[in-house]
Design a protein around this motif. Structure first.
Motif, short mmCIF file in Angstrom:
data_model
loop_
_atom_site.label_atom_id
_atom_site.label_comp_id
_atom_site.label_asym_id
_atom_site.label_seq_id
_atom_site.Cartn_x
_atom_site.Cartn_y
_atom_site.Cartn_z
N PRO A 251 0.84 -1.32 0.03
CA PRO A 251 0.08 0.03 -0.19
C PRO A 251 0.78 1.13 0.09
CG PRO A 251 -0.67 -1.54 1.72
CD PRO A 251 0.59 -2.05 1.17
N ARG A 252 0.38 2.35 -0.76
CA ARG A 252 1.11 3.46 -0.78
C ARG A 252 -0.08 4.55 -0.58
NH1 ARG A 252 5.73 2.33 -3.86
NH2 ARG A 252 6.00 -0.01 -3.73
N VAL A 253 0.47 5.48 0.31
CA VAL A 253 -0.44 6.51 1.08
C VAL A 253 -0.41 7.56 -0.04
CG1 VAL A 253 -0.67 8.29 2.65
CG2 VAL A 253 0.52 6.15 3.43
N VAL A 254 -1.79 8.04 -0.35
CA VAL A 254 -2.08 9.23 -1.30
C VAL A 254 -2.38 10.25 -0.83
CG1 VAL A 254 -2.28 7.60 -3.65
CG2 VAL A 254 -4.13 8.24 -2.04
N ALA A 255 -3.26 10.23 0.50
CA ALA A 255 -3.65 11.39 1.03
C ALA A 255 -3.66 11.14 2.75
CB ALA A 255 -4.99 11.45 0.66
N GLU A 256 -3.98 12.26 3.52
CA GLU A 256 -4.50 11.91 4.69
C GLU A 256 -5.65 13.02 5.02
OE1 GLU A 256 -0.41 10.57 6.90
OE2 GLU A 256 -0.29 12.79 6.85
N LEU A 257 -6.47 12.36 5.92
CA LEU A 257 -7.63 13.10 6.65
C LEU A 257 -7.59 12.99 8.16
CD1 LEU A 257 -10.52 13.95 5.62
CD2 LEU A 257 -11.26 11.56 6.21
N LYS B 296 -4.85 4.86 1.16
CA LYS B 296 -3.69 4.19 0.44
C LYS B 296 -4.30 3.32 -0.71
CE LYS B 296 -1.98 2.89 5.16
NZ LYS B 296 -2.01 1.63 6.10
N ILE B 297 -3.43 3.41 -1.51
CA ILE B 297 -3.81 2.52 -2.96
C ILE B 297 -2.90 1.36 -2.76
CG2 ILE B 297 -4.73 4.59 -4.55
CD1 ILE B 297 -2.04 4.55 -5.51
N VAL C 113 -1.13 -1.72 10.15
CA VAL C 113 -0.19 -2.63 9.48
C VAL C 113 -1.04 -3.37 8.53
CG1 VAL C 113 1.60 -4.57 9.61
CG2 VAL C 113 1.54 -2.57 11.22
N ASN C 114 -0.74 -3.58 7.47
CA ASN C 114 -1.39 -4.51 6.01
C ASN C 114 -1.83 -5.90 6.73
OD1 ASN C 114 1.26 -5.24 5.77
ND2 ASN C 114 0.82 -5.67 3.59
N THR C 115 -0.98 -6.52 7.49
CA THR C 115 -1.00 -7.86 7.90
C THR C 115 -1.60 -7.88 9.24
OG1 THR C 115 1.36 -7.99 8.42
CG2 THR C 115 0.62 -8.72 6.32
N GLY C 116 -1.90 -6.71 9.85
CA GLY C 116 -2.72 -6.95 10.92
C GLY C 116 -2.01 -7.57 12.21
N ASP C 117 -2.65 -8.62 12.64
CA ASP C 117 -2.05 -9.65 13.65
C ASP C 117 -1.28 -10.74 13.28
OD1 ASP C 117 -4.23 -10.95 12.63
OD2 ASP C 117 -4.55 -11.94 14.49
N ALA C 118 -1.37 -10.89 12.16
CA ALA C 118 -0.60 -12.11 11.39
C ALA C 118 0.75 -11.99 11.07
CB ALA C 118 -1.36 -12.44 10.14
N GLY C 119 1.22 -10.68 10.64
CA GLY C 119 2.74 -10.61 10.46
C GLY C 119 3.11 -11.34 8.96
N GLY C 120 4.49 -11.73 9.08
CA GLY C 120 4.85 -12.49 7.96
C GLY C 120 5.38 -11.89 6.85
N ASN D 231 4.90 0.95 6.40
CA ASN D 231 3.79 1.85 6.63
C ASN D 231 4.53 3.37 6.03
OD1 ASN D 231 1.26 1.28 7.22
ND2 ASN D 231 1.87 0.93 9.46
N ASP D 232 3.55 4.31 5.76
CA ASP D 232 3.76 5.69 5.62
C ASP D 232 4.77 5.76 4.07
OD1 ASP D 232 2.37 6.78 7.44
OD2 ASP D 232 4.03 6.10 8.95
N VAL D 233 4.61 4.78 3.25
CA VAL D 233 5.27 4.97 2.02
C VAL D 233 4.29 5.78 1.21
CG1 VAL D 233 6.31 3.65 0.13
CG2 VAL D 233 6.54 2.90 2.44
N TRP D 234 4.85 6.59 0.65
CA TRP D 234 3.81 7.45 -0.27
C TRP D 234 3.77 7.11 -1.71
CZ3 TRP D 234 0.33 11.68 0.69
CH2 TRP D 234 0.14 12.10 2.47
#
Lengths: 121, 121
Positions: free
Chosen positions: A21-27, A33-34, A104-111, A117-120
């Motif tokens: 995921p890449r951040v495109v905007a913050e609110l 994230k796209i 985090v994209n994988t939540g509780d799973a990790g791996g 995070n925070d890559v635009w």
């Protein structure tokens, strides 16, 4: 101050990695994230937040332990906090995620699918 | 529990009023609202929150005191909190708004365009 639209196609053109995921905007303290997704992601949950999926192009499913939802372009779904889910897509699908900063994209799973995070875009 | 996608076109089919946002989903204490807009809205600001505009179909502009941003389908923009703005659209445009629950569409301005909150599509 220049006012510049955020164009999803233009932002997708800047990267090809899937499940990244890449951040495109913050609110406020939320982020848009796209992401490009294809294949089967890992089962995971986010204990502290809901997570919104908006399909921009293509089709995907979100699998749950008790069912699944099929999403195509022009559709969205909000996965409630704490609910285990697995995003899957047969062909590459382009999505927009909305969730609090820091999720985090994988939540509780990790791996191995865990993305920074925070890559635009 | 059935898992049902939120289809924007289907939800838009349920109402024709312009400048009358309808909630389609909630994410924590945030709401996703769809709206049909056409013409010139009122100048207003939201002192306590940013506000996201995503164009689903058509084109619109957001005017600011120091410029404007033109948005077409596949584009978004986040108006920062406290910044005076005026949405305008020559032809009917379909948008998706993302903002905290309870935000009034006319912000500090009030007036005849003020729409009730928490009306679902």
């Amino acid at each position: 101050m220049p006012h510049v639209p955020i164009n999803f196609d233009a932002r997708f053109a800047g990267f090809s990695e899937q499940w990244s995921p890449r951040v495109v905007a913050e609110l406020n303290d939320y982020q848009f994230k796209i992401a490009r997704i294809q294949g089967d992601f890992v089962w995971h949950r986010h204990e502290d937040t809901d997570e919104a999926f908006i399909v921009l192009d293509g089709a995907m499913s979100i699998e749950f332990r008790d069912g699944r939802v099929e999403l195509a372009a022009g559709e969205m779904y909000v996965v409630p906090r704490g609910v285990e889910h697995r995003p899957v897509a047969e062909h590459e699908c382009r999505i927009l995620l909305v969730e609090p900063r820091g999720v985090v994209n994988t939540g509780d799973a990790g791996g191995g699918y865990t993305a920074p995070n925070d890559v635009w875009a």
